[in-house]
Design a protein around this motif. Structure first.
Motif, PDB file in Angstrom:
ATOM      1  N   ALA A 252       0.635  -1.021   0.092  1.00 46.07           N
ATOM      2  CA  ALA A 252       0.064   0.144   0.210  1.00 46.07           C
ATOM      3  C   ALA A 252       0.758   1.274   0.020  1.00 46.07           C
ATOM      4  O   ALA A 252       2.112   1.183   0.699  1.00 46.07           O
ATOM      5  N   TRP A 253       0.430   2.306  -0.580  1.00 51.07           N
ATOM      6  CA  TRP A 253       0.933   3.661  -0.459  1.00 51.07           C
ATOM      7  C   TRP A 253      -0.209   4.753  -0.084  1.00 51.07           C
ATOM      8  O   TRP A 253      -0.943   4.700  -1.070  1.00 51.07           O
ATOM      9  N   ILE A 254      -0.011   4.917   0.930  1.00 53.14           N
ATOM     10  CA  ILE A 254      -1.260   6.079   1.236  1.00 53.14           C
ATOM     11  C   ILE A 254      -0.601   7.495   1.617  1.00 53.14           C
ATOM     12  O   ILE A 254       0.159   7.565   2.128  1.00 53.14           O
ATOM     13  N   VAL A 255      -1.275   8.341   0.675  1.00 53.02           N
ATOM     14  CA  VAL A 255      -0.721   9.743   0.933  1.00 53.02           C
ATOM     15  C   VAL A 255      -1.716  10.672   1.425  1.00 53.02           C
ATOM     16  O   VAL A 255      -2.764  10.862   0.742  1.00 53.02           O
ATOM     17  N   GLN A 256      -1.372  11.211   2.780  1.00 59.77           N
ATOM     18  CA  GLN A 256      -2.253  12.295   3.143  1.00 59.77           C
ATOM     19  C   GLN A 256      -2.181  13.629   2.500  1.00 59.77           C
ATOM     20  O   GLN A 256      -1.100  14.141   2.672  1.00 59.77           O
ATOM     21  N   ARG A 257      -2.927  14.073   1.884  1.00 56.90           N
ATOM     22  CA  ARG A 257      -2.868  15.376   1.339  1.00 56.90           C
ATOM     23  C   ARG A 257      -3.415  16.742   1.827  1.00 56.90           C
ATOM     24  O   ARG A 257      -2.978  17.801   1.765  1.00 56.90           O
ATOM     25  N   GLU A 258      -4.215  16.436   2.739  1.00 57.81           N
ATOM     26  CA  GLU A 258      -4.869  17.581   3.638  1.00 57.81           C
ATOM     27  C   GLU A 258      -5.667  17.208   4.722  1.00 57.81           C
ATOM     28  O   GLU A 258      -6.000  16.018   4.891  1.00 57.81           O
ATOM     29  N   VAL A 259      -5.500  18.024   5.905  1.00 59.20           N
ATOM     30  CA  VAL A 259      -6.231  17.852   7.012  1.00 59.20           C
ATOM     31  C   VAL A 259      -7.016  18.894   7.503  1.00 59.20           C
ATOM     32  O   VAL A 259      -6.360  20.040   7.469  1.00 59.20           O
ATOM     33  N   GLN A 260      -8.316  18.862   7.663  1.00 57.75           N
ATOM     34  CA  GLN A 260      -9.139  19.843   8.067  1.00 57.75           C
ATOM     35  C   GLN A 260      -9.613  19.556   9.737  1.00 57.75           C
ATOM     36  O   GLN A 260      -9.995  18.230   9.786  1.00 57.75           O
TER      37      GLN A 260
ATOM     38  N   GLY B  64      -6.906  12.084   1.311  1.00 57.40           N
ATOM     39  CA  GLY B  64      -5.876  11.755   0.460  1.00 57.40           C
ATOM     40  C   GLY B  64      -6.019  10.453  -0.209  1.00 57.40           C
ATOM     41  O   GLY B  64      -7.292   9.960  -0.746  1.00 57.40           O
ATOM     42  N   TRP B  65      -4.975   9.807  -0.956  1.00 61.06           N
ATOM     43  CA  TRP B  65      -5.031   8.772  -1.872  1.00 61.06           C
ATOM     44  C   TRP B  65      -4.474   7.328  -1.276  1.00 61.06           C
ATOM     45  O   TRP B  65      -3.783   7.371  -0.577  1.00 61.06           O
TER      46      TRP B  65
ATOM     47  N   GLU C 151       4.835 -11.937   1.627  1.00 63.83           N
ATOM     48  CA  GLU C 151       4.680 -12.115   3.234  1.00 63.83           C
ATOM     49  C   GLU C 151       5.247 -10.813   4.039  1.00 63.83           C
ATOM     50  O   GLU C 151       4.915 -10.720   5.033  1.00 63.83           O
ATOM     51  N   ARG C 152       6.123  -9.894   3.163  1.00 65.39           N
ATOM     52  CA  ARG C 152       6.463  -8.674   4.070  1.00 65.39           C
ATOM     53  C   ARG C 152       5.907  -7.772   3.069  1.00 65.39           C
ATOM     54  O   ARG C 152       6.757  -7.074   2.365  1.00 65.39           O
ATOM     55  N   PRO C 153       4.705  -7.150   3.204  1.00 60.51           N
ATOM     56  CA  PRO C 153       4.135  -6.179   2.368  1.00 60.51           C
ATOM     57  C   PRO C 153       4.726  -4.975   2.552  1.00 60.51           C
ATOM     58  O   PRO C 153       5.179  -4.626   3.742  1.00 60.51           O
ATOM     59  N   SER C 154       4.919  -3.822   1.643  1.00 63.38           N
ATOM     60  CA  SER C 154       5.440  -2.757   1.883  1.00 63.38           C
ATOM     61  C   SER C 154       4.140  -1.919   2.123  1.00 63.38           C
ATOM     62  O   SER C 154       3.436  -1.611   1.071  1.00 63.38           O
ATOM     63  N   VAL C 155       4.014  -1.102   3.283  1.00 55.50           N
ATOM     64  CA  VAL C 155       3.041  -0.282   3.504  1.00 55.50           C
ATOM     65  C   VAL C 155       3.701   1.005   3.643  1.00 55.50           C
ATOM     66  O   VAL C 155       4.110   1.277   4.867  1.00 55.50           O
ATOM     67  N   VAL C 156       3.410   2.163   2.846  1.00 55.89           N
ATOM     68  CA  VAL C 156       3.902   3.394   3.115  1.00 55.89           C
ATOM     69  C   VAL C 156       2.872   4.326   3.631  1.00 55.89           C
ATOM     70  O   VAL C 156       1.960   4.532   2.483  1.00 55.89           O
ATOM     71  N   VAL C 157       2.758   5.203   4.467  1.00 56.28           N
ATOM     72  CA  VAL C 157       1.656   6.021   4.814  1.00 56.28           C
ATOM     73  C   VAL C 157       2.478   7.299   5.149  1.00 56.28           C
ATOM     74  O   VAL C 157       3.293   7.365   6.177  1.00 56.28           O
ATOM     75  N   GLU C 158       2.127   8.223   4.577  1.00 56.09           N
ATOM     76  CA  GLU C 158       2.870   9.537   4.630  1.00 56.09           C
ATOM     77  C   GLU C 158       1.903  10.636   4.511  1.00 56.09           C
ATOM     78  O   GLU C 158       0.839  10.613   3.621  1.00 56.09           O
ATOM     79  N   GLU C 159       2.511  11.908   4.814  1.00 52.30           N
ATOM     80  CA  GLU C 159       1.769  13.181   4.633  1.00 52.30           C
ATOM     81  C   GLU C 159       2.552  13.776   3.453  1.00 52.30           C
ATOM     82  O   GLU C 159       3.821  14.145   3.701  1.00 52.30           O
ATOM     83  N   TRP C 160       1.854  14.201   2.456  1.00 53.08           N
ATOM     84  CA  TRP C 160       2.755  14.978   1.370  1.00 53.08           C
ATOM     85  C   TRP C 160       1.476  16.132   0.903  1.00 53.08           C
ATOM     86  O   TRP C 160       0.763  16.042  -0.122  1.00 53.08           O
ATOM     87  N   PRO C 161       1.406  17.550   1.554  1.00 55.85           N
ATOM     88  CA  PRO C 161       0.564  18.276   1.143  1.00 55.85           C
ATOM     89  C   PRO C 161       0.722  19.190  -0.049  1.00 55.85           C
ATOM     90  O   PRO C 161       0.003  20.046  -0.413  1.00 55.85           O
ATOM     91  N   HIS C 162       2.092  18.893  -0.569  1.00 53.42           N
ATOM     92  CA  HIS C 162       2.676  19.796  -1.490  1.00 53.42           C
ATOM     93  C   HIS C 162       2.123  19.596  -3.071  1.00 53.42           C
ATOM     94  O   HIS C 162       1.707  18.410  -3.376  1.00 53.42           O
ATOM     95  N   PRO C 163       2.412  20.693  -3.882  1.00 56.84           N
ATOM     96  CA  PRO C 163       1.861  20.558  -5.187  1.00 56.84           C
ATOM     97  C   PRO C 163       2.508  19.278  -5.909  1.00 56.84           C
ATOM     98  O   PRO C 163       3.727  18.839  -5.496  1.00 56.84           O
ATOM     99  N   VAL C 164       2.045  18.442  -6.796  1.00 54.27           N
ATOM    100  CA  VAL C 164       2.672  17.355  -7.467  1.00 54.27           C
ATOM    101  C   VAL C 164       2.265  17.662  -9.011  1.00 54.27           C
ATOM    102  O   VAL C 164       1.546  18.279  -9.278  1.00 54.27           O
ATOM    103  N   GLU C 165       3.011  16.636  -9.530  1.00 56.03           N
ATOM    104  CA  GLU C 165       2.767  16.848 -11.363  1.00 56.03           C
ATOM    105  C   GLU C 165       1.966  15.786 -11.804  1.00 56.03           C
ATOM    106  O   GLU C 165       2.372  14.797 -11.667  1.00 56.03           O
TER     107      GLU C 165
END
Ligand SMILES: C[S@@+](CC[C@H](N)C(=O)[O-])C[C@H]1O[C@@H](n2cnc3c(N)ncnc32)[C@H](O)[C@@H]1O
Length: 544
Positions: free
Chosen positions: A341-349, A394-395, A404-418
């Motif tokens: 999984a790749w989880i990106v928090q884009r915004e928090v209110q 987020g996404w 068996e060893r899943p990669s789970v990345v959870v991060e915050e990235w509120p900046h502009p992307v392309e």
């Protein structure tokens, strides 16, 4: 129209094609067009230049942008003439009555009336906004749906069909419409479309298809596209969107989440679900009808069994920030077994901003102040009951790796992307595979290249000899920036694939007078991070 078939038990595979218009036990009062003559209508729209480029030329950028903000006055001023393009804009985008004669010049009118794209709407008089000249009196026609040109990623001319007056989504998009309204393309729709990995696949599923925009994108690289929605009106809109865009028809199923597709698996699953956390389901397009963020959690968890090996799933979601709980832990707990999984928090209110946003979306701020206050209160009561202090947006991307060893990345990235980011997303998971397969010793024998368009920025006091810190910045994709020490910066700068990481570190050790064994010992961690974030790309050793 006949009602949708009833749902057989789960496990029976995908269920009946939908052609009904019932919704939550109610019958929709507005019928939608039939797609029978869509190819002819499409031809006429293209011939009139009713396309994104055509609109930009006709309206000019400011009026075009105003339309995307639901403001119609500039576009009305720009369409006072009687060319077919102006007629189509007035009819389908501005939803004004136009004289039947003008419509006939722009469309196969008889077929459009037969299919229900337009209906007769009284008679024109001299002063009608359509500009009927010289006191002429004649029949008027009006559109029954919003038809909006939409540019595909390779310059395709597509059309998105949605309910009248709802094409722009976002604030005010749904005001004055009923619970089953079908919105057009909004910012969330295009964000999800841009995030999606677009490798060719056999089967794709769009959960909560709405206007069909995600299904339309998927139809370009999936042999078979299926789409579900709780709202049968949405399925009918999706069918029209595909037909009018010249895309193959999708299999459409009425029902909640994965319920109507049984145990079927898919190579690609996408969903821009009704993720809003609200005190009660009012609007089907946004209120999931489950408590808190349960709908998003259920969607993510149930995807595990619906993804084929190697398949990707992409979601937009809201999640609660609960007192005493790390939001990252909450999201990690949603990831199904066998999935990276790749989880990106884009915004928090905070909860007040969140409640206000969605109260405005449904026009409640224009209602009687007491009713508004009561709704606002109910929203805050709901958050209190759930000990929720904020809401993240987020996404979420899953990939069925079976590891068996899943990669789970959870991060915050509120900046502009392309955008589009699909290729960046695919490459992220490819690098995770690489890192999983390479321990520190293997990283030292590996070769890396600096990713294209990475630059170095040095931050420090003016005139100071040494920078306080060094930042590597990507100008593509996620547009990440990361602080590194001078060794890592030097290492990244030398990476052109010709030398192994270990050889580069030995040379740096000699240059800075550091023990090479210690440097080899402590640097793999930094290399791992630079690879994970896409600053360094693993490459084949020369001559390998
Ligand atoms: C935010 S809209 C997204 C529409 C479209 N896919 C897009 O990207 O613009 C969410 C859609 O999900 C549908 N929906 C609501 N609850 C659902 C459920 N439980 N299962 C499936 N679809 C649902 C709504 O009717 C609506 O069409």
């Amino acid at each position: 129209m006949r009602p949708a078939a009833r749902h057989p038990a789960r496990g029976a595979g995908p269920r009946a094609f939908v052609s009904g218009s019932r919704h939550n036990g109610k019958v929709s009062t507005t019928s939608l067009p039939a797609p029978d003559h869509s190819p002819r209508l499409r031809e006429a729209l293209l011939a009139a230049d009713f396309t994104v480029d055509g609109l930009l030329d006709l309206l000019g950028a400011p009026a075009y942008a105003a339309l995307a903000r639901s403001e119609t006055v500039p576009a009305l001023r720009a369409t006072r003439g009687d060319t077919p393009l102006e007629t189509l804009v007035r009819l389908f985008l501005l939803q004004r009555p136009v004289p039947a004669e003008r419509a006939r010049a722009a469309l196969p009118l008889a077929q459009c009336l037969d299919d229900g794209w337009v209906v007769e709407s009284g008679a024109a008089v001299a002063s009608t906004e359509g500009g009927t000249a010289g006191g002429e009196v004649g029949a008027l026609v009006m559109a029954t749906v919003d038809v909006r040109p939409y540019g595909g990623p390779d310059g395709e001319d597509w059309f998105i069909v949605s309910d009248l007056g709802c094409a722009v989504g976002g604030a005010s998009g749904s005001i004055g419409h009923g619970e089953g309204v079908v919105l057009g393309v909004g910012g969330a729709s295009t964000t999800l479309a841009g995030l999606t990995v677009r490798t060719p696949v056999v089967s794709a599923l769009d959960v909560g298809t709405g206007s069909g925009i995600q299904a339309l994108h998927a139809a370009q690289h999936a042999t078979r596209v299926s789409a579900t929605d709780l709202n049968p009106r949405a399925l009918l809109c999706a069918r029209l969107t595909l037909a009018l865009s010249g895309a193959p028809a999708a299999d459409l199923y009425e029902g909640s989440l994965f319920e109507p597709v049984g145990d079927e698996t898919y190579d690609l699953i996408v969903s821009n679900p009704p993720f809003v956390i609200s005190p009660g389901a009012r609007l089907t397009y946004r209120d999931g009808g489950m408590g808190g963020d349960d709908l998003c959690r259920t969607l993510v968890q149930e995807t595990g069994d619906r993804l084929a090996d190697g398949g990707y799933a992409h979601f937009l979601a809201n999640w609660q920030h609960v007192e005493g709980e790390e939001w990252q832990d909450r999201l990690r707990s949603w990831v199904p077994r066998g999935c990276d999984a790749w989880i990106v928090q884009r915004e928090v209110q905070d909860v007040t901003q969140y409640a206000e946003l969605w109260l405005r979306d449904s026009g409640d701020h224009r209602a009687d102040p007491e009713a508004y206050a009561a709704r606002y209160d109910a929203w805050l009561d709901e958050f209190d009951a759930r000990r929720t202090k904020a809401v993240g947006f987020g996404w979420i991307t899953l990939r069925k790796s079976g590891s068996e060893r899943p990669s789970v990345v959870v991060e915050e990235w509120p900046h502009p992307v392309e955008q589009p980011l699909g290729e960046t997303v695919r490459a992220h998971f490819e690098r995770q595979d690489y890192l999983r397969a390479h321990d520190d010793a293997a990283l030292l024998t590996a070769h890396f290249a600096l990713a294209p368009e990475v630059v170095q920025e040095q931050v420090g006091l003016p005139g100071a000899e040494d920078p306080e810190h060094v930042v590597l910045r990507q100008n593509r994709g996620m547009r990440r920036a990361t602080k590194v020490d001078t060794i890592a910066a030097g290492f990244a700068g030398v990476c052109d694939g010709s030398l192994s990481a270990g050889r580069i570190l030995d040379a740096i050790a000699q240059l800075v007078g550091e023990d090479p064994v210690r440097l080899r010992d402590r640097t793999p961690q930094a290399i791992r991070l630079l690879v994970e974030e896409g600053f360094l790309l693993p490459v084949e050793a020369p001559g390998a």
